[in-house]
Design an enzyme around this catalytic site. Structure first.
Site, PDB file in Angstrom:
ATOM      1  N   GLU A 202      61.779  -8.752  68.044  1.00  0.00           N
ATOM      2  CA  GLU A 202      60.755  -7.676  68.899  1.00  0.00           C
ATOM      3  C   GLU A 202      59.333  -7.529  67.098  1.00  0.00           C
ATOM      4  OE1 GLU A 202      61.735  -4.830  72.359  1.00  0.00           O
ATOM      5  OE2 GLU A 202      63.208  -4.595  70.419  1.00  0.00           O
ATOM      6  N   HIS A 226      73.646  -5.281  74.012  1.00  0.00           N
ATOM      7  CA  HIS A 226      73.290  -5.626  74.859  1.00  0.00           C
ATOM      8  C   HIS A 226      73.716  -7.272  73.940  1.00  0.00           C
ATOM      9  CE1 HIS A 226      70.598  -3.173  77.233  1.00  0.00           C
ATOM     10  NE2 HIS A 226      69.433  -2.648  75.651  1.00  0.00           N
TER      11      HIS A 226
HETATM   12  C1  BG6 Z   1      66.543  -1.395  75.158  1.00  0.00           C
HETATM   13  C2  BG6 Z   1      66.427  -0.903  73.451  1.00  0.00           C
HETATM   14  O1  BG6 Z   1      67.943  -1.118  75.739  1.00  0.00           O
HETATM   15  O2  BG6 Z   1      66.204  -2.652  74.732  1.00  0.00           O
HETATM   16  C3  BG6 Z   1      65.019  -0.857  72.689  1.00  0.00           C
HETATM   17  O3  BG6 Z   1      66.869   0.090  73.560  1.00  0.00           O
HETATM   18  C4  BG6 Z   1      64.435  -2.308  73.287  1.00  0.00           C
HETATM   19  O4  BG6 Z   1      64.864  -1.102  71.814  1.00  0.00           O
HETATM   20  C5  BG6 Z   1      65.138  -3.087  74.533  1.00  0.00           C
HETATM   21  O5  BG6 Z   1      63.460  -3.069  73.408  1.00  0.00           O
HETATM   22  C6  BG6 Z   1      64.684  -4.546  74.917  1.00  0.00           C
HETATM   23  O6  BG6 Z   1      64.600  -5.099  76.173  1.00  0.00           O
HETATM   24  P1  BG6 Z   1      63.073  -5.532  77.312  1.00  0.00           P
HETATM   25  O7  BG6 Z   1      63.763  -5.954  78.994  1.00  0.00           O
HETATM   26  O8  BG6 Z   1      62.293  -3.963  76.753  1.00  0.00           O
HETATM   27  O9  BG6 Z   1      62.850  -6.768  76.415  1.00  0.00           O
END
Ligand code: BG6
EC number: 1.1.1.49
Length: 457
Positions: A202, A226
């Site tokens: 990210e 995840h």
């Molecule tokens: C979350 C994490 O569950 O998922 C975050 O706590 C992360 O740190 C995020 O940025 C990523 O998921 P999405 O859907 O925002 O891309």
């Protein structure tokens, strides 16, 4: 699918960030797509609010331009001041519910746990559904004890341990591509696959989440939850159906068979944290300097773990799961690298590395990297990608999650045993890191990670 009965969705933590940022837009999207659903919304939180003030919050949360179903949801929404850890308050909430209650705990995990402990001692209506956010416990033993508490309240298929990655269209694309095309399934094993990488790089930094993130770090925040779930979808045996039991049996079997590569917690995992740098146009301070961070905790913002799924299908294939913050490029994908051909006929020039199959997560794209004959020289090989762009998926991941909760279809929720397995898998790494056996490397914010780490495909 239409909602089975009249349902009241109770959101605990109604005035919080998760509700406004993720749940309300998702609920609105769902109702716009399925206006026939009957959902009543009951907001519950400790803050004093009137129904009218709650409706105003809802209007702001869902935004403009929705259909009548969303207008009806807002107009009929009610609010109750309640502390979910208080049995009396939980009873008042249950009394205020019309039809089947769904309790969504958009609150910190310790609050959700305390609430469920209260519910375990109460008479609850049949059909009560519980939805909880990660982390489910803090280690295998606490996850098991939370599961025991939850099952004293309702049966397992009424417990939704939410993992929104399981609602992501890309993850579901893995199932479609693999099981609906005869081409892929025969090649979906160690016989033909050399390695698998699941990467979630990210560009976002800490985003004022120090209170949570500094305790969790990249390994727990993303990999323990995840990415292990995504891996289980990629590696599962073909299920007979996509129904809850078949799907969750198959993914849980993968997790049970998964261990660290060579059972070595130090060699199989890396960690790093970002130093000051620039991501896009944004200057980021070093993670250790961010407000609310305790540098002595040595929390990692980038983690990588290599695992082995010890089954006849996968033994010997490294599955590398990686996730990090404040990296230079958003790079979120599942990559299967196939083995090179056994024999390349003499006469070809150039290289013929193994083909790659990539699933990019949001915007969704599937691309197949192939060796093909170049235009200039007929037998000189060049690499080309065959791509299909699928966009962002019609439903937000949280809409998919909410729809399955309201329909009581737990296929895409994390089952209790799987949650425990995910802790078991990463625990030796967490222990080694806490003992300081693995160096905490550094990378400048905006870079691709530590320069010394080997490149992943
Ligand atoms: C979350 C994490 O569950 O998922 C975050 O706590 C992360 O740190 C995020 O940025 C990523 O998921 P999405 O859907 O925002 O891309």
């Amino acid at each position: 699918m239409a909602c089975v009965t009249d349902t009241t969705l109770v959101i605990f933590g109604a005035t919080g960030d998760l509700t406004s940022r993720l749940l309300l837009p998702a609920l609105a999207q769902l109702l716009d797509r399925e206006p026939g659903r009957t959902v009543h919304l009951l907001g519950a939180a400790r803050r004093e609010l009137s129904d009218t003030q709650w409706r105003d919050l809802l209007k702001a949360g869902v935004g403009d331009g929705h259909g009548e179903a969303v207008d009806r949801l807002v107009a009929d929404a009610r609010y109750i001041v309640a502390d979910p850890t208080d049995a009396k308050d939980l009873k008042s909430v249950l009394d205020a519910v019309e039809g089947r209650p769904v309790f969504y705990f958009a609150v910190p995990p310790q609050v959700a746990k305390a609430a469920c402990e209260q519910l375990a001692g109460m008479d609850v209506p049949e059909g009560l559904t519980l939805a909880l956010e990660k982390p489910f416990g803090t280690d295998e033993a606490s996850a098991r004890s939370l599961n025991e508490t939850l099952r004293r309240v309702v049966p397992e298929n009424q417990i939704f341990r939410v993992d929104h990655f399981l609602g992501r269209s890309t993850v579901l694309n893995v199932l479609g591509l693999r099981f609906a095309n005869r081409l892929f399934e025969p090649a979906w094993s160690a016989e033909d696959v050399e390695s698998v990488v699941i990467r979630f790089d990210e560009t976002l930094g800490l985003e004022d989440r120090a209170g949570y993130y500094d305790q969790a770090g990249a390994l727990i925040d993303m990999i323990q939850s995840h990415l292990l779930q995504v891996m289980a979808i990629v590696a599962m045996e073909p299920p007979a159906t996509l129904h809850e039991t078949d799907l969750r049996d198959a993914t849980a079997a993968v997790l049970r068979a998964t261990s660290l590569w060579e059972d070595n917690a130090v060699r199989s995992a890396r960690r790093a944290r970002y130093t000051a740098g620039t991501v896009g146009d944004e200057e980021l301070p070093a993670y250790a300097e961010e407000q609310g961070v305790d540098p002595a905790r040595q929390t990692e913002t980038l983690a990588e773990v290599t695992l082995e799924v010890r089954t006849a299908r996968w033994e010997g294939v490294p599955f590398t799961l990686r996730s990090g913050k404040a990296l230079g490029r958003k790079d979120t994908e599942i990559v299967l690298t196939f083995r090179p051909v056994r024999h390349l006929p003499a006469g070809f020039t150039g290289h013929a590395p193994g083909s790659t199959l990539r699933f990019s997560l949001g915007p969704d794209k599937i691309s197949l990297g192939l060796n093909v004959n170049g235009n200039e020289e007929p037998f000189s090989l060049v690499r080309e990608d065959v791509e299909v762009t699928l966009g962002d998926g019609a439903l937000l991941a949280y809409s998919e999650v909410l729809s399955s909760i309201l329909d009581q279809d737990a296929a895409l929720a994390v089952r209790g045993d799987a949650a425990e397995q995910c802790w078991r898998i990463v625990q030796p790494v967490l222990d080694a890191w806490r003992r300081g056996e693995t160096p905490l490397d550094e990378y400048p914010a905006g870079s691709a990670g530590p320069a010394t780490w080997p490149q992943l495909p």
